[in-house]
Design a protein around this motif. Structure first.
Motif, PDB file in Angstrom:
ATOM      1  N   PHE A  19       6.438   7.515  -2.582  1.00 35.64           N
ATOM      2  CA  PHE A  19       6.290   7.947  -1.198  1.00 35.64           C
ATOM      3  C   PHE A  19       7.267   9.071  -0.893  1.00 35.64           C
ATOM      4  CE2 PHE A  19       4.773   3.472  -0.522  1.00 35.64           C
ATOM      5  CZ  PHE A  19       3.485   3.816  -0.156  1.00 35.64           C
ATOM      6  N   VAL A  28       1.770  10.478  -0.729  1.00 35.09           N
ATOM      7  CA  VAL A  28       1.601   9.354  -1.654  1.00 35.09           C
ATOM      8  C   VAL A  28       1.227   9.894  -3.027  1.00 35.09           C
ATOM      9  CG1 VAL A  28       0.379   7.194  -2.102  1.00 35.09           C
ATOM     10  CG2 VAL A  28       0.744   7.935   0.258  1.00 35.09           C
ATOM     11  N   ASP A  52      -0.323   2.481   9.651  1.00 37.85           N
ATOM     12  CA  ASP A  52       0.352   2.970   8.442  1.00 37.85           C
ATOM     13  C   ASP A  52       0.451   1.858   7.404  1.00 37.85           C
ATOM     14  OD1 ASP A  52       0.692   5.278   9.937  1.00 37.85           O
ATOM     15  OD2 ASP A  52       2.840   4.975  10.254  1.00 37.85           O
ATOM     16  N   ILE A  56      -1.109   1.677   3.604  1.00 34.11           N
ATOM     17  CA  ILE A  56      -0.211   1.503   2.451  1.00 34.11           C
ATOM     18  C   ILE A  56      -0.633   0.278   1.647  1.00 34.11           C
ATOM     19  CG2 ILE A  56       2.151   0.922   1.778  1.00 34.11           C
ATOM     20  CD1 ILE A  56       3.040   2.697   4.213  1.00 34.11           C
TER      21      ILE A  56
END
Length: 106
Positions: A19, A28, A52, A56
């Motif tokens: 990240f 990413v 978010d 992820i």
């Protein structure tokens, strides 16, 4: 955790997610299963924590990740500045949601 310790905790043939933190965007990258090369995967345009986090988690599951590395931008004198503190705070919050080894790298 340092990189040596991080590497010891990785399960074999699992990708590492990288990240590149930003307040508005999260870059990413994903490694191959042999951990020899990482390539850009996508940019997450950040909105709110829940959105978010969901994105992820989706990437971590899809890529069967074994660990996460956060880019840690150090200042020219090698010290951590405000952005590095934000990265650590983000990683700490994410660590409460995703149980994977995590490391930082400048």
């Amino acid at each position: 955790m340092d990189i040596k310790e991080f590497k010891q905790q990785l399960k074999p043939y699992r990708a590492v997610i990288g990240f590149d933190y930003g307040a508005k965007r999260l870059g990413v990258a994903v490694s191959d299963l042999l951990l020899t090369v990482a390539t850009s995967h996508k940019i997450i345009y950040r909105s709110d924590w829940n959105s978010d986090l969901a994105e992820i988690k989706r990437i971590v599951d899809e890529k069967e990740a074994g660990g996460i590395v956060f880019g840690l931008p150090l200042q020219m004198n090698g010290e951590e500045g405000e952005i590095a503190k934000e990265v650590r705070s983000f990683a700490e919050k994410l660590g409460k949601e995703i149980n994977l080894p995590m490391a930082f790298w400048d």
